[in-house]
Design an enzyme around this catalytic site. Structure first.
Site, short mmCIF file in Angstrom:
data_model
loop_
_atom_site.label_atom_id
_atom_site.label_comp_id
_atom_site.label_asym_id
_atom_site.label_seq_id
_atom_site.Cartn_x
_atom_site.Cartn_y
_atom_site.Cartn_z
N SER A 1 -14.82 4.89 -1.20
CA SER A 1 -14.69 3.96 -0.07
C SER A 1 -13.42 3.12 -0.13
CB SER A 1 -15.89 3.02 -0.03
OG SER A 1 -17.05 3.76 0.27
N TYR B 1 -3.38 12.71 0.99
CA TYR B 1 -2.78 11.81 -0.01
C TYR B 1 -1.65 12.51 -0.77
CZ TYR B 1 -2.54 8.30 -3.74
OH TYR B 1 -2.10 7.32 -4.61
N ASP C 1 -4.52 1.22 -8.99
CA ASP C 1 -5.98 1.06 -9.12
C ASP C 1 -6.38 0.79 -10.56
OD1 ASP C 1 -5.97 1.66 -6.47
OD2 ASP C 1 -6.88 3.64 -6.67
N SER D 1 -25.47 9.30 -14.38
CA SER D 1 -25.17 8.17 -13.50
C SER D 1 -26.37 7.93 -12.61
CB SER D 1 -23.94 8.49 -12.65
OG SER D 1 -23.85 7.55 -11.59
N THR E 1 2.75 2.13 -2.20
CA THR E 1 4.04 1.80 -2.83
C THR E 1 4.01 2.16 -4.31
OG1 THR E 1 3.13 -0.40 -3.04
CG2 THR E 1 4.76 -0.09 -1.30
N ASP E 2 2.82 2.23 -4.90
CA ASP E 2 2.77 2.37 -6.37
C ASP E 2 3.42 3.67 -6.85
OD1 ASP E 2 0.59 3.87 -5.44
OD2 ASP E 2 -0.85 3.07 -6.90
N LEU F 1 -12.34 1.26 -2.57
CA LEU F 1 -12.36 0.10 -3.46
C LEU F 1 -12.21 0.54 -4.92
CD1 LEU F 1 -15.17 -2.05 -1.77
CD2 LEU F 1 -12.70 -2.11 -1.40
N SER F 2 -11.87 1.81 -5.10
CA SER F 2 -11.50 2.35 -6.39
C SER F 2 -12.65 2.51 -7.37
CB SER F 2 -10.43 1.46 -7.01
OG SER F 2 -9.41 2.27 -7.44
N GLU G 1 0.84 -1.22 0.00
CA GLU G 1 0.00 0.00 0.00
C GLU G 1 0.86 1.26 0.00
OE1 GLU G 1 -3.20 0.17 -1.09
OE2 GLU G 1 -3.61 -1.28 0.51
#
Ligand code: ADP
Ligand code: MG
Length: 385
Positions: free
Chosen positions: A122, A221, A171, A66, A34-35, A124-125, A32
């Site tokens: 949340s 972030y 992601d 949407s 790390t990308d 989960l991308s 996590e």
């Protein structure tokens, strides 16, 4: 296929959609933050999906709706800009803007309606699911041949340049490259990847969504990305390295002295030890050593809590109550700052685990967590209508 989505398309645009596409979301098992440090990650696509019904237009407008949002967003292909009032529409619009920036000729507009059961914002991308799906739609509708990793790269360029999040590629890759029952070992040094059968033996992978909303662009972030950049530039004066992922665990005492700032050092320590945990996790899985896999997952959470400081109160509480409820491992997944966690539990324990974690979490925060068994699935899907 979602019938309501197709009906809404017909009612909104007074025409039938010509194509139907789907994209899953993802969990990251380990590796996590790390990308964007050119390190290792081990994500997998999981079966909650965003769907889209799509059709061509006679003009050059992109019309987006949407079922998860109220507004219809419209933009002209000849004048796509990031505007606050376009809210969520800035994600899909970025794909078209990025293709145009790359020099592609997009000769007609599109109508797209999305519908999703991916928990939004949340961890989960859902953003990468929306971006990858839109990149996939554009490649199919405009006849631009793209491999799945090229779709991921396009979506990533759009999220960083058009939406302003300095995120890594994990992601977008996890979703575009998803494969049933496989995890993806992603090396963000050169974006190379391979598939791995991760053996959980008699353990089940559970996802726990905290349902605490957060906005990544306005969260720490980007600050973490900056801290890593600053740490790297200090180390580079002494070591010939390209990224924090080139630092070895045994270099850490020396790196601490060079960096001379405890906060920056803690960020670096997380990245360096987390990369090692990914290697150790894959090795433990190959050896069938589930207790080592669990130990590494728990250590990853601790490192993200203490050294990287991205877990936050809610995910830390979920970590504690999950272990108390019998989980053998539990860690936050995704960027953190709220969001989601994963846990490994004995197969037969799911119902009691779910009941216990739900009860404890609701008692403290009066928020209902979403808890479900992860089903590792394929990535981008095109369906006949
Ligand atoms: P995550 O990617 O972890 O879910 P992000 O904050 O990165 O969280 O992305 C969430 C944003 O993505 C939402 O605020 C919204 O703008 C957009 N989004 C995701 N799914 C949808 C959807 N189904 N419909 C409209 N917008 C969506
Ligand atoms: Mg996101």
């Amino acid at each position: 296929m979602n019938k309501l989505l197709i009906e809404t398309y017909k009612n909104t645009f007074h025409a039938k959609p010509s194509k139907y596409f789907m994209a899953p979301c993802r969990v990251n098992l380990i590796g996590e933050h790390t990308d964007y440090n050119k390190g290792l990650a081990l994500p997998a696509a999981i079966s909650k999906f965003i769907h889209a019904a799509v059709g061509k237009r006679d003009d050059r407008k992109i019309c987006l709706k949407s079922l998860n949002k109220l507004d219809v967003i419209t933009a002209d292909l000849d004048d796509i800009k990031n505007k606050p009032e376009q809210s969520w529409g800035n994600y899909p619009l970025g794909i078209f803007a990025t293709l145009i920036k790359r020099g592609y000729n997009l000769p007609f507009g599109l109508n797209i309606i999305y519908s999703s059961n991916v928990p939004i914002a949340s961890g989960l991308s859902s953003s990468a699911a929306l971006l990858d799906l839109t990149a996939f739609i554009a490649s199919k509708m405009y006849g631009i041949p793209m491999k799945n990793e090229e779709i991921a790269m396009l979506a990533h360029q759009s999220e960083t340049e058009f939406n302003g999040l300095q995120c890594g590629i994990m992601d977008e890759f996890a979703i575009a490259l998803g494969k049933r029952n496989k995890c993806i070992i992603l090396d963000c040094k050169d974006n190379s990847f391979s598939y791995e059968d991760i053996s959980f033996k008699d353990l089940s992978l559970v996802v726990i969504v905290s349902n605490v909303r957060r906005n990544l662009v306005h969260s720490p972030y980007n600050q973490r990305v900056e801290e890593c950049r600053e740490g790297l530039s200090r180390i580079k004066k002494h070591y010939n390295i390209d990224s924090l992922s080139d630092v070895k665990v045994t270099d850490l005492p020396e790196v601490r002295r060079i960096v001379g700032n405890e906060t920056l050092f803690k960020r670096i320590k997380h990245v360096v030890t987390e990369n090692q945990r990914v290697r150790d996790f894959v090795k433990a899985s190959k050896e069938g050593d589930t207790s080592m896999m669990c130990k590494l997952l728990n250590e990853s959470h601790e490192s993200l809590k203490t050294d990287y400081e991205v877990t936050g109160e809610y995910l830390d509480y979920i970590h504690d109550i999950s272990l108390r409820a019998g989980a053998l491992a539990e860690r936050m997944t995704g960027a953190g700052f709220g969001g989601s966690s994963i846990a490994l539990i004995k197969n037969e324990d799911f119902e009691t685990f779910k009941e216990s974690v739900f009860r404890e979490y609701y008692k403290k925060y009066k928020i209902r967590p979403l808890i479900f068994l992860a089903d590792i699935c394929d990535g981008l899907i095109e369906k006949d209508l």
